[in-house]
Design an enzyme around this catalytic site. Structure first.
Site, PDB file in Angstrom:
ATOM      1  N   ASP A 150       0.857  -1.194   0.000  1.00  0.00           N
ATOM      2  CA  ASP A 150       0.000   0.000   0.000  1.00  0.00           C
ATOM      3  C   ASP A 150       0.889   1.239   0.000  1.00  0.00           C
ATOM      4  O   ASP A 150       2.113   1.138   0.106  1.00  0.00           O
ATOM      5  CB  ASP A 150      -0.949  -0.003   1.209  1.00  0.00           C
ATOM      6  N   HIS A 199       1.751  -8.834  -3.289  1.00  0.00           N
ATOM      7  CA  HIS A 199       0.717  -7.834  -3.029  1.00  0.00           C
ATOM      8  C   HIS A 199       1.451  -6.503  -2.921  1.00  0.00           C
ATOM      9  O   HIS A 199       1.931  -6.121  -1.858  1.00  0.00           O
ATOM     10  CB  HIS A 199      -0.035  -8.167  -1.740  1.00  0.00           C
ATOM     11  N   ASP A 223       1.287 -17.666  -3.738  1.00  0.00           N
ATOM     12  CA  ASP A 223       1.935 -16.640  -4.554  1.00  0.00           C
ATOM     13  C   ASP A 223       0.869 -15.981  -5.424  1.00  0.00           C
ATOM     14  O   ASP A 223       0.818 -16.183  -6.636  1.00  0.00           O
ATOM     15  CB  ASP A 223       3.052 -17.258  -5.401  1.00  0.00           C
ATOM     16  N   GLU A 261       2.441 -10.055   0.808  1.00  0.00           N
ATOM     17  CA  GLU A 261       2.709  -8.620   0.681  1.00  0.00           C
ATOM     18  C   GLU A 261       4.184  -8.369   0.999  1.00  0.00           C
ATOM     19  O   GLU A 261       4.784  -9.064   1.810  1.00  0.00           O
ATOM     20  CB  GLU A 261       1.826  -7.820   1.659  1.00  0.00           C
TER      21      GLU A 261
HETATM   22  O1  G3I Z   1      -2.719  -9.209  19.123  1.00  0.00           O
HETATM   23  C1  G3I Z   1      -2.425 -10.564  18.840  1.00  0.00           C
HETATM   24  C2  G3I Z   1      -1.552 -11.131  19.926  1.00  0.00           C
HETATM   25  O2  G3I Z   1      -2.208 -11.088  21.137  1.00  0.00           O
HETATM   26  C3  G3I Z   1      -1.136 -12.569  19.537  1.00  0.00           C
HETATM   27  O3  G3I Z   1      -0.167 -13.038  20.432  1.00  0.00           O
HETATM   28  C4  G3I Z   1      -0.572 -12.610  18.134  1.00  0.00           C
HETATM   29  C5  G3I Z   1      -0.280 -14.019  17.685  1.00  0.00           C
HETATM   30  O4  G3I Z   1       0.035 -14.055  16.324  1.00  0.00           O
HETATM   31  O5  G3I Z   1      -1.477 -12.037  17.226  1.00  0.00           O
HETATM   32  C6  G3I Z   1      -1.677 -10.659  17.554  1.00  0.00           C
HETATM   33  O6  G3I Z   1      -2.322  -9.906  16.590  1.00  0.00           O
HETATM   34  C7  G3I Z   1      -1.732  -9.849  15.322  1.00  0.00           C
HETATM   35  C8  G3I Z   1      -1.085  -8.485  15.104  1.00  0.00           C
HETATM   36  O7  G3I Z   1      -0.626  -8.413  13.789  1.00  0.00           O
HETATM   37  C9  G3I Z   1       0.075  -8.226  16.017  1.00  0.00           C
HETATM   38  O8  G3I Z   1       1.164  -9.031  15.707  1.00  0.00           O
HETATM   39  C10 G3I Z   1      -2.852 -10.070  14.323  1.00  0.00           C
HETATM   40  O9  G3I Z   1      -3.354 -11.375  14.447  1.00  0.00           O
HETATM   41  C11 G3I Z   1      -2.375  -9.825  12.934  1.00  0.00           C
HETATM   42  O10 G3I Z   1      -3.485  -9.800  12.077  1.00  0.00           O
HETATM   43  C12 G3I Z   1      -1.654  -8.505  12.837  1.00  0.00           C
HETATM   44  O11 G3I Z   1      -1.106  -8.464  11.573  1.00  0.00           O
HETATM   45  C13 G3I Z   1      -0.609  -7.209  11.139  1.00  0.00           C
HETATM   46  C14 G3I Z   1      -1.403  -6.737   9.908  1.00  0.00           C
HETATM   47  O12 G3I Z   1      -0.836  -5.548   9.420  1.00  0.00           O
HETATM   48  C15 G3I Z   1      -2.872  -6.504  10.206  1.00  0.00           C
HETATM   49  O13 G3I Z   1      -3.032  -5.487  11.124  1.00  0.00           O
HETATM   50  C16 G3I Z   1       0.840  -7.414  10.767  1.00  0.00           C
HETATM   51  O14 G3I Z   1       1.597  -7.696  11.936  1.00  0.00           O
HETATM   52  C17 G3I Z   1       1.387  -6.168  10.086  1.00  0.00           C
HETATM   53  O15 G3I Z   1       2.679  -6.475   9.603  1.00  0.00           O
HETATM   54  C18 G3I Z   1       0.485  -5.728   8.946  1.00  0.00           C
HETATM   55  O16 G3I Z   1       0.964  -4.525   8.462  1.00  0.00           O
HETATM   56  C19 G3I Z   1       0.386  -4.052   7.249  1.00  0.00           C
HETATM   57  C20 G3I Z   1      -0.166  -2.661   7.534  1.00  0.00           C
HETATM   58  O17 G3I Z   1      -1.249  -2.777   8.410  1.00  0.00           O
HETATM   59  C21 G3I Z   1      -0.567  -1.942   6.247  1.00  0.00           C
HETATM   60  N1  G3I Z   1       0.502  -1.947   5.299  1.00  0.00           N
HETATM   61  C22 G3I Z   1       0.956  -3.281   4.961  1.00  0.00           C
HETATM   62  C23 G3I Z   1       1.458  -4.003   6.188  1.00  0.00           C
HETATM   63  C24 G3I Z   1       2.011  -5.377   5.845  1.00  0.00           C
HETATM   64  O18 G3I Z   1       1.036  -6.309   5.503  1.00  0.00           O
HETATM   65  O1  9MR Z   2      -3.561  -3.539   0.279  1.00  0.00           O
HETATM   66  C1  9MR Z   2      -3.846  -3.631   1.651  1.00  0.00           C
HETATM   67  C2  9MR Z   2      -2.626  -4.141   2.386  1.00  0.00           C
HETATM   68  O2  9MR Z   2      -1.581  -3.216   2.295  1.00  0.00           O
HETATM   69  C3  9MR Z   2      -2.957  -4.445   3.834  1.00  0.00           C
HETATM   70  O3  9MR Z   2      -1.882  -5.103   4.453  1.00  0.00           O
HETATM   71  C4  9MR Z   2      -4.195  -5.306   3.928  1.00  0.00           C
HETATM   72  C5  9MR Z   2      -4.626  -5.550   5.358  1.00  0.00           C
HETATM   73  O4  9MR Z   2      -4.908  -4.361   6.006  1.00  0.00           O
HETATM   74  O5  9MR Z   2      -5.257  -4.729   3.232  1.00  0.00           O
HETATM   75  C6  9MR Z   2      -5.012  -4.545   1.865  1.00  0.00           C
HETATM   76  O6  9MR Z   2      -6.127  -3.950   1.285  1.00  0.00           O
HETATM   77  C7  9MR Z   2      -7.232  -4.794   1.119  1.00  0.00           C
HETATM   78  C8  9MR Z   2      -8.322  -4.455   2.105  1.00  0.00           C
HETATM   79  O7  9MR Z   2      -7.909  -4.724   3.419  1.00  0.00           O
HETATM   80  C9  9MR Z   2      -9.583  -5.255   1.785  1.00  0.00           C
HETATM   81  N1  9MR Z   2      -9.981  -5.038   0.427  1.00  0.00           N
HETATM   82  C10 9MR Z   2      -8.976  -5.408  -0.543  1.00  0.00           C
HETATM   83  C11 9MR Z   2      -7.702  -4.622  -0.322  1.00  0.00           C
HETATM   84  C12 9MR Z   2      -6.615  -5.103  -1.292  1.00  0.00           C
HETATM   85  O8  9MR Z   2      -6.871  -4.699  -2.553  1.00  0.00           O
END
Ligand code: G3I
Ligand code: 9MR
Ligand code: ZN
Length: 586
Positions: A193, A515, A559, A568
Site C-alpha cells: 500500500d 501484493h 503466490d 505482501e
Molecule cells: O494481538 C495478537 C496477539 O495477542 C497474539 O499473540 C498474536 C499471535 O500471532 O497475534 C496478535 O495480533 C496480530 C497483530 O498483527 C500483532 O502481531 C494479528 O493477528 C495480525 O493480524 C496482525 O497483523 C498485522 C497486519 O498488518 C494486520 O493489522 C501485521 O503484523 C502487520 O505487519 C500488517 O501490516 C500491514 C499494515 O497494516 C498496512 N501496510 C501493509 C502491512 C504489511 O502487511
Molecule cells: O492492500 C492492503 C494491504 O496493504 C494491507 O496489508 C491489507 C490488510 O490491512 O489490506 C489490503 O487492502 C485490502 C483491504 O484490506 C480489503 N480489500 C482489498 C484490499 C486489497 O486490494
C-alpha cells in the site's frame, strides 16, 4: 559418505575468467542451462538459489525418496561432486519427508545444480566467496523503489521500473487536531500500500541504521546507484535518510509525532502517481492527537541517527538529536497514548496497546548517544521486566522493540552503563541463541522457525531469528551463530518446501505476484529485491482462507496478488532481510 569426484574435464578448464563468464551466461540464458540439465528443475529439490559461501556448510534438501545426489557444473553438466542423501526426517510444519544433501566438502567457485537420480535436477546456484552481495544490493535498492514523493528510476539494469513523483501533497486529517496542508512529502511506502506509518518506519529505519553500526566496514563501499550515490556518505545511510527526513516531518511543535500518513482507505491497485486519494496526517482523534509508540520510536531512531550521521553531516546529526530529545520529552508527559484507527479510517493500524518497550528503546538509544544520566536512570529503573523478551527469540517486531532497547544498552560504551545489566542482557541473549542453534540443527529444513512462527510476515520472523543470532555473535563471536543465521537466509532464498525464492527477481524461481501496488499495476515481472511476507497460518485473507483446512502451518502461503496476509512486501521484514544479508557478507 560424500566424496569429491574431479573429472578430467575439470582440469582442462580454459581459464577462471572464461569459466566465470560461462557460469554467468548459464545463469541468465536458461536454454543453455537446460541443455545440460536435461530436464526442468524439480520443486522436490530445495537449494538456496543464490548460493553458498565457498568454505561454509553447504546443504540442500530433497523431499522425494532417493538415495544419492550429484553436483554438476551448470555450464557443461560436468560431475564435480557426489554423495549420499541423509535418512529422511519428518517435518511436521510442512508435512514433508526431508533428506539432506550435504556437499560442504565441495569448495570450488562456480555455478552448479544438483541432480538426484529418480527425482530430477535443481535450480542453479552459485558457490563463491561472497554470494550474497548482489542480493544485499537489490534488497537495499528495494527501499529506493519504495520512495514516496519523488520520481524513482531503477536504471538500465531494470528498464521500465520507474515512477514519477507520487503523493506530493499532504494535509491534516481532522483526527490530527490540526487543519490545512502539511508539507510532509517523502518517506517510503510501507508495503504494497502507499501508506506511511511511524511505528513501522521506526523499527525499519532503526534496523537499517543498526546494520550500518554493526557492519559498516563491509557496507561502506557498496554503491546502491541511488540519486545520492557519490556524495561522500555511504549509500545505506543515504537511503535511510530519505525516510528519516519524513519521520522528522511527522513531529508536531510540541514534540509528539502523529501516528501515520495515509489515505482514509486503501487505494485501488494503481501505480503510485495514479493514487490521487488525499494523503493525510492521521492522529488519535482527541488530545494530545499524537501517539506514544510513534513518538518514542521517533526518539529512538533520531538518537541513533545523531551518532551515525555525525561524521558525515554534523548538522543533520544535531537536528536529529534535538528532535529525539523533544520526542522523549513528549513521552514523559504522555507515557501511553495508544492509537486506534479513528472513525472513517481503515488503512493499517499498527495499533500497539503498550508503548513501554518503545520508551525503553528511546531511553536506551538516547543514553547510548549522549551518555546523560537521566536516560541511564530511566533504563535501569525499567529494563528488568523486559529481560524475558530475550528468552524466546526472535522477539523483536514492529510492536515489540524491547530487545532493541536491551541490546543497544549492552552495546553502549557510556560511562554510567551498569555492568550488571549488561551482563544479564548478554547472558540471556547468548543462552537463547545457543538454544536456537540447537533447534535449527535439529529442524529437518534447518531453520529456526517453530509452528507458532508462521504468522503475518513470517519471513520477517525467519530473518529476525537471523538478526538475533548475529547480535549474539557480536556479544560473543561463534561460527555456529553465523551458520544458523545463514540457514534462515537459505530458507528465504529458496531452500524451503516450495523451492521458491521469496525475494523478487532473485534466483531462478522467485515468487511472482507480490501484493504490491507498483508491481500489480504493471505488466511483467515484479519490482526487484522485495521480500514476501511468507506463510501465515492466521489466514487473514480470502485466498488463504480458501486453502485446504488441514494444511500444515508452513504451507499456508499463496503466490497470489490478492493474498496480502501471505504475499505482501513490507519495509520491516525487508529491513530484517538487509540486516541478515549484511551479516553474511564477506
Ligand atoms: O494481538 C495478537 C496477539 O495477542 C497474539 O499473540 C498474536 C499471535 O500471532 O497475534 C496478535 O495480533 C496480530 C497483530 O498483527 C500483532 O502481531 C494479528 O493477528 C495480525 O493480524 C496482525 O497483523 C498485522 C497486519 O498488518 C494486520 O493489522 C501485521 O503484523 C502487520 O505487519 C500488517 O501490516 C500491514 C499494515 O497494516 C498496512 N501496510 C501493509 C502491512 C504489511 O502487511
Ligand atoms: O492492500 C492492503 C494491504 O496493504 C494491507 O496489508 C491489507 C490488510 O490491512 O489490506 C489490503 O487492502 C485490502 C483491504 O484490506 C480489503 N480489500 C482489498 C484490499 C486489497 O486490494
Ligand atoms: Zn508515494
Amino acid at each position: 559418505m560424500a566424496s569429491s569426484l574431479f573429472l578430467p574435464s575439470l582440469s582442462l578448464r580454459p581459464s577462471r575468467e572464461l569459466l566465470l563468464l560461462a557460469d554467468l551466461a548459464a545463469l541468465f540464458i536458461c536454454p543453455l542451462v537446460l541443455a545440460h540439465g536435461a530436464e526442468n528443475p524439480t520443486l522436490a529439490i530445495k537449494v538456496d538459489q543464490v548460493g553458498y559461501p565457498l568454505d561454509g556448510p553447504k546443504v540442500a534438501f530433497v523431499s522425494a525418496p532417493a538415495q544419492s545426489f550429484a553436483i554438476k557444473r551448470s555450464s557443461d553438466g560436468a560431475l564435480v561432486f557426489h554423495g549420499n542423501l541423509a535418512p529422511a526426517q519428518a517435518d511436521p510444519n510442512t508435512g514433508d519427508q526431508v533428506q539432506a544433501a550435504d556437499f560442504s566438502g565441495f569448495q570450488k567457485a562456480g555455478t552448479y545444480y544438483i541432480e538426484v537420480p529418480g527425482v530430477g535436477r535443481s535450480w542453479n546456484f552459485a558457490v563463491g566467496k561472497n554470494p550474497f552481495e548482489h542480493t544485499y544490493y537489490l534488497a537495499m535498492r528495494g527501499f529506493y523503489g519504495q520512495r514516496c514523493g519523488t520520481a524513482v528510476e531503477l536504471g538500465p539494469e531494470f528498464p521500465g521500473f520507474s515512477h514519477p513523483a507520487c503523493h506530493t501533497h499532504g494535509e491534516f486529517h481532522p483526527s490530527s487536531g490540526a487543519k490545512g496542508e502539511r508539507d510532509n512529502i517523502g518517506g517510503w511506502h510501507d508495503a504494497g500500500d502507499y501508506g506511511r506509518y511511524m511505528v513501522n518506519s521506526g523499527i525499519t529505519t532503526g534496523t537499517l541504521l543498526w546494520a550500518w553500526e554493526t557492519y559498516g566496514q563491509k557496507l561502506k563501499s557498496i554503491q546502491l546507484k541511488i540519486p545520492e550515490s557519490g556524495n561522500g556518505t555511504p549509500d545505506i545511510l543515504n537511503e535511510a535518510r530519505w525516510n528519516l527526513e519524513w519521520m522528522l516531518k511527522m513531529q508536531d511543535d510540541d514534540g509528539g509525532a502523529w501516528h501515520k500518513q495515509t489515505s482514509e482507505h486503501f487505494s485501488a491497485f494503481v501505480a503510485p502517481q495514479d493514487d490521487t486519494l488525499p494523503s493525510e496526517v492521521i492522529g488519535t482523534g482527541s488530545a494530545p492527537y499524537k501517539s506514544t509508540c510513534a513518538t518514542a520510536d521517533l526518539a529512538a531512531v533520531a538518537a541513533i541517527a545523531a551518532r551515525v550521521y555525525r561524521p558525515f553531516d554534523p548538522n543533520f546529526a544535531a537536528r536529529a538529536l534535538q528532535a529525539g530529545r523533544r520526542a522523549w520529552g513528549w513521552t514523559e508527559k504522555n507515557p501511553n497514548v495508544t492509537f486506534r484507527n479513528p472513525p472513517g479510517v481503515s488503512t493499517g493500524e499498527y495499533g500497539d496497546s503498550n508503548c513501554s518497550d518503545e520508551r525503553l528503546w528511546a531511553a536506551a538509544e538516547l543514553g547510548r548517544t549522549t551518555g546523560e544520566p537521566a536516560f541511564n536512570d530511566f533504563f535501569l529503573k525499567n529494563y528488568a521486566r523486559f529481560l524475558p523478551t530475550l528468552d524466546s527469540p526472535p522477539a523483536e517486531s514492529w510492536s515489540q522493540v524491547a530487545p532493541m532497547a536491551l541490546w543497544t544498552y549492552a552495546l553502549s560504551n557510556q560511562k554510567g552503563t551498569d555492568p550488571k545489566a549488561v551482563d544479564a542482557i548478554r547472558q540471556r541473549t547468548l543462552a537463547a541463541a545457543h538454544a536456537v542453534v540447537e533447534r535449527t540443527r535439529a529442524n529437518p529444513y534447518r531453520i529456526s522457525m517453530q509452528a507458532k512462527d508462521y504468522v503475518w510476515g513470517s519471513n520477517g520472523v525467519a530473518a529476525g531469528y537471523g538478526m538475533y543470532l548475529l547480535i549474539a555473535n557480536v556479544f560473543s563471536p561463534d561460527a555456529s551463530f553465523i551458520d544458523a543465521a545463514r540457514d534462515n537466509l537459505h530458507y528465504l532464498l529458496g531452500r524451503n518446501t516450495f523451492s521458491l525464492s521469496w525475494v523478487t527477481q532473485v534466483g531462478e524461481n522467485p515468487f511472482q505476484h507480490p501484493h504490491h501496488r507498483p508491481s500489480g499495476s504493471k505488466q511483467g515481472a515484479p519490482w526487484p529485491g522485495l521480500l514476501s511476507g511468507g506463510p501465515n497460518a492466521g489466514r487473514q485473507d480470502a485466498v488463504l482462507a480458501a486453502l485446504p483446512r488441514d494444511l500444515p502451518p508452513a504451507k499456508v502461503y499463496a503466490d497470489q496478488l490478492a493474498s496480502y496476509a501471505s504475499n505482501e512486501i513490507c519495509i520491516n521484514w525487508q529491513a530484517s532481510l538487509v540486516f541478515l544479508l549484511a551479516g553474511e557478507l564477506h
